[in-house]
Design a protein around this motif. Structure first.
Motif, short mmCIF file in Angstrom:
data_model
loop_
_atom_site.label_atom_id
_atom_site.label_comp_id
_atom_site.label_asym_id
_atom_site.label_seq_id
_atom_site.Cartn_x
_atom_site.Cartn_y
_atom_site.Cartn_z
N TYR A 35 64.59 80.34 37.96
CA TYR A 35 65.24 81.67 37.29
C TYR A 35 65.88 81.73 35.84
O TYR A 35 66.17 80.55 35.63
N LEU A 68 63.14 86.21 38.14
CA LEU A 68 62.98 85.15 39.18
C LEU A 68 61.56 84.71 38.73
O LEU A 68 60.67 85.80 38.91
N GLY A 128 60.53 81.83 42.96
CA GLY A 128 61.82 81.68 42.42
C GLY A 128 62.99 81.84 43.23
O GLY A 128 62.84 82.63 44.36
#
Length: 223
Positions: A28, A50, A54
């Motif tokens: 992220y 993200l 993620g």
């Protein structure tokens, strides 16, 4: 257009031009808009991204979190939150954010208070709109507690509002179109924070959609 003002003054940032800060090895990245304390809790406002698969680490939101999903689909624990979802969390149980294909969200932490709802979800793609205080304004309430309010506000082209002050300040993220006042023009991605009892006379010639939070900034508070 990027302005960063001193504590207690008006702030305007073009989030599109801010760099992404990435943690080595993390999936992220983040654009931090403000970070500080008000004597009760650590407060932070950021845009979080993200990547595919993620994960944002488990976090204790005992001082609250507000989330607006800007792009993609966010998983909050087992809950799927598509673009346009607004979420509040107030819990001591650690929460994990993740995304299969990637997503971007506007995230505020530390702005909720004891007694606020522990969890609320609004799908802004389905929630109703209500007439605003002047013709051309439409409002979608998202959160209300005491003097604190969060909403989406849609401005039809050519809409003007009267000059007014905000008790407890005002915070705006421009989502679509161009928002304006006597201080300037603010396109998509513009974030601004105006302090307690600040005054302006907003309008929109082109029309716009903004995310608005009011009443959460106490006199002399930073941020």
């Amino acid at each position: 257009m990027t302005q960063a003002m001193e504590s207690g003054e008006r702030r305007v940032l073009d989030t599109r031009t801010l760099p992404w800060h990435e943690t080595p090895g993390a999936t992220y990245s983040e654009k931090v808009l403000e970070d500080g304390e008000d004597g009760r809790a650590k407060r932070r406002t950021s845009i979080l991204r993200l990547g595919p698969e993620g994960v944002f680490p488990k976090t204790d939101f005992s001082s609250g979190a507000e989330i607006y999903v800007l792009e993609g689909l966010l998983r909050c624990g087992d809950v799927r939150l598509p673009e346009g979802s607004y979420v509040t969390l107030l819990t001591t149980a650690p929460v994990t954010f993740s995304s299969d294909a990637g997503c971007t969200l506007f995230l505020k932490t530390g702005h909720l208070e004891k007694g606020d709802p522990p969890e609320a979800i609004v799908s802004t793609r389905d929630a109703p709109w209500f007439p605003g205080l002047v013709e051309g304004l439409s409002v979608m309430p998202l959160f209300r507690s005491g003097t604190r309010n969060t909403a989406l506000v849609r401005w039809a082209p050519g809409t003007h509002f009267q000059s007014h002050r905000h008790y407890g300040g005002e915070e705006i993220l421009v989502l679509e179109g161009v928002f304006e006042d006597e201080h300037g023009r603010y396109g998509p991605g513009t974030w601004m924070r105006s302090p307690h009892l600040s005054q302006h006379q907003p309008f929109s010639q082109e029309g716009c959609l903004i995310f608005v939070k009011t009443g959460h900034l106490s006199p002399g508070e930073n941020p």
